[in-house]
Design a protein around this motif. Sequence first.
Motif, mmCIF file in Angstrom:
data_model
loop_
_atom_site.group_PDB
_atom_site.id
_atom_site.type_symbol
_atom_site.label_atom_id
_atom_site.label_comp_id
_atom_site.label_asym_id
_atom_site.label_seq_id
_atom_site.Cartn_x
_atom_site.Cartn_y
_atom_site.Cartn_z
ATOM 1 N N ARG A 160 0.855 -1.193 0.000
ATOM 2 C CA ARG A 160 0.000 0.000 0.000
ATOM 3 C C ARG A 160 0.889 1.240 0.000
ATOM 4 O O ARG A 160 1.821 1.364 0.803
ATOM 5 C CB ARG A 160 -0.916 -0.008 1.230
ATOM 6 N N GLN A 161 0.569 2.183 -0.896
ATOM 7 C CA GLN A 161 1.424 3.337 -1.162
ATOM 8 C C GLN A 161 0.878 4.619 -0.531
ATOM 9 O O GLN A 161 -0.323 4.750 -0.288
ATOM 10 C CB GLN A 161 1.556 3.536 -2.675
ATOM 11 N N LEU A 167 1.459 9.588 -5.515
ATOM 12 C CA LEU A 167 0.741 9.128 -6.701
ATOM 13 C C LEU A 167 0.228 10.316 -7.505
ATOM 14 O O LEU A 167 -0.414 11.212 -6.964
ATOM 15 C CB LEU A 167 -0.438 8.240 -6.290
ATOM 16 N N ILE A 200 -3.231 3.497 -9.527
ATOM 17 C CA ILE A 200 -3.965 3.387 -8.263
ATOM 18 C C ILE A 200 -5.077 4.436 -8.212
ATOM 19 O O ILE A 200 -6.223 4.134 -7.839
ATOM 20 C CB ILE A 200 -3.011 3.550 -7.063
ATOM 21 N N TYR A 205 -9.017 3.597 -8.757
ATOM 22 C CA TYR A 205 -9.964 3.930 -7.699
ATOM 23 C C TYR A 205 -11.175 4.660 -8.290
ATOM 24 O O TYR A 205 -12.331 4.353 -7.977
ATOM 25 C CB TYR A 205 -9.273 4.783 -6.644
ATOM 26 N N GLU A 258 -11.006 -3.402 -0.299
ATOM 27 C CA GLU A 258 -9.880 -3.352 -1.228
ATOM 28 C C GLU A 258 -10.012 -4.418 -2.306
ATOM 29 O O GLU A 258 -9.734 -4.167 -3.493
ATOM 30 C CB GLU A 258 -8.576 -3.540 -0.448
ATOM 31 N N ARG A 307 -10.399 -3.694 -6.241
ATOM 32 C CA ARG A 307 -9.458 -4.315 -7.171
ATOM 33 C C ARG A 307 -10.205 -4.970 -8.337
ATOM 34 O O ARG A 307 -9.784 -4.881 -9.492
ATOM 35 C CB ARG A 307 -8.603 -5.343 -6.431
ATOM 36 N N SER A 349 -11.560 -2.059 -10.563
ATOM 37 C CA SER A 349 -10.612 -1.018 -10.965
ATOM 38 C C SER A 349 -9.963 -1.280 -12.312
ATOM 39 O O SER A 349 -9.494 -0.347 -12.972
ATOM 40 C CB SER A 349 -9.509 -0.885 -9.906
ATOM 41 N N TRP A 385 -4.133 -3.629 -7.593
ATOM 42 C CA TRP A 385 -4.587 -2.400 -6.943
ATOM 43 C C TRP A 385 -4.570 -2.565 -5.421
ATOM 44 O O TRP A 385 -4.965 -3.605 -4.878
ATOM 45 C CB TRP A 385 -6.008 -2.040 -7.388
ATOM 46 N N THR A 386 -4.113 -1.527 -4.732
ATOM 47 C CA THR A 386 -4.144 -1.492 -3.272
ATOM 48 C C THR A 386 -4.638 -0.129 -2.802
ATOM 49 O O THR A 386 -4.482 0.878 -3.509
ATOM 50 C CB THR A 386 -2.755 -1.730 -2.652
ATOM 51 N N PRO A 400 -4.425 3.295 -1.113
ATOM 52 C CA PRO A 400 -3.355 4.201 -0.690
ATOM 53 C C PRO A 400 -3.667 4.760 0.694
ATOM 54 O O PRO A 400 -4.806 4.708 1.155
ATOM 55 C CB PRO A 400 -3.405 5.298 -1.749
#
Length: 541
Positions: free
Chosen positions: A78-79, A84, A90, A94, A152, A156, A159, A164-165, A167
């Motif tokens: 997870r970023q 971003l 991501i 989303y 999540e 995903r 998306s 995908w995670t 953020p």
Amino acid sequence: MRSRIGAFVLKGRSTGFCIFNKQINSTIKMKYNWILWFALSITGLSCGSGSGGEGNGDGNTDVPDDPVTDAPGTVLTRQNVYGLTATDPIIMGYKTAIEAMQALPASDQRSWTYQAAIHGTYTTPAQTAWNSCQHGSFFFLSWHRMYLYYFERIVRRYSGVNNWTLPYWNYSDPTMRPLPVTFRDPANASNPLFVQQRNPSINNGASLSPSTVVLNCLNFIPFTGTRSSFESFGGETIPAPQHFFSGTGALESVPHNVVHNAIGGWMRDPNTAAQDPIFWVHHCNIDRLWESWLALGNGRSNPTDMSDPADSVWLTTTFQFYDENATLVELTGQEIVNTATQLNYNYAELSPAPTITNTVAARPAPATMEQDPPMQLLAETPPGQETTLTLEPLTVSLNMAPDKNLMMRNSMAPENDEEEDTDAYLSIEGLSFDELPDQSFGVFLNVPAGETPDFNSVHYVNVITFFGIVHHAQEGHPINLLFPLEGTLQRLEEAGIDTSNLSVTFYPTSGVEPLAGDPPQALSGTPVGSPKIQKVSIVLK
């Protein structure tokens, strides 16, 4: 819990039977899906739908590829949302998922409406898993981790980004305190991340104030406790789930509650908060701070002892959610304590503890979950004197008899931890209001006359915030708060500040730094909701 079928993995307990596709190239995969469908049809098995008719609201029973569920051992990171760009997969993913989820029928368990209602909603009649968020107890962190995990997975799926995670928003970094740009620009319906139902200043780029995002919570050692007192990191021990309770932990109080209040709009109310896309990014950061706390060590640990009554409740209590196939699933605390090995995610970075502390040392685990012993009164406001909070600093005096002051000082002595184990607390009893206030209130001890309270000073105790508190009252619970004073009293003593008599100052804060051109904050008058306190006291317990 994982149910294994050959090389396939289903995470979480499901009421149905499902096989996940292997990760192979798209051409082979299309052929494989038809072969799998034919094999299942002739054997009488199905994929995706749970028992009792709960399955995909759109009738689609194919299970999508998911790198987490298809490939055991895959760990996604997870970023930080601030790293971003607007075109990052991501962010774009989303937006795509939000639009797809909002287009689903409200009855579809993966729809934006249904997922938000799992946290809270005013819609009736309530459906399965609605209004099940846990606040004000030691279930707060575990429940929200489970909630984010399945959300999540749903995002995903929709998306179009197979890794995908969620953020996270690291708002405690001074350079990252404004709402991320992608959630406020463009500020119109073309941007699924933007909602008007926020504090206008926040949508205009105002920063969260330092007091809103301070991380003193990381200095609290015990995960849980038996006192309803903000004395633990994770919240008060309770014997069973309760939608709203009064045993808020340090992390839930600040920054969690105060950030909710500062963003405003939908985010101010647990029954609407999850409708705002920033809710999930905020809670991703709260989950990251849980991991940050754990990484600091020195006695910090999750409940792990099945022989301890409190730990056992936390570890084995079951909560229900829906996964990306609209299948009803269950998880327990013992299944989510390790994010990498159990849930297949980690974080790009963790946060260090701040230098200003209000540390509460670890204490032995209670043998039972019985009621606490009675409190001993040391000082209080005059009987019948109600305290009405104002838009300016408000100070109440608590004159303490010398013998009572000595008892308070003795509670701070190191030998007290081994002998009587008593501590001093600030008690706020009978908190009430006419409507939900839009301010939080910092609480301070012995602030010099004429000095503006500083959230980073030795005088700081804690914050009164109103996120969720109205629902706690509606469920028939009195609104009483109990703040530990040990850390504040020690800092005051080290600073040479007299504590033979005590005064308590309440200082309002919107949680947001004003923008240039914003109207000045009112410094007099009554806040929205006219919040009142029946009694302020110092107690020993």
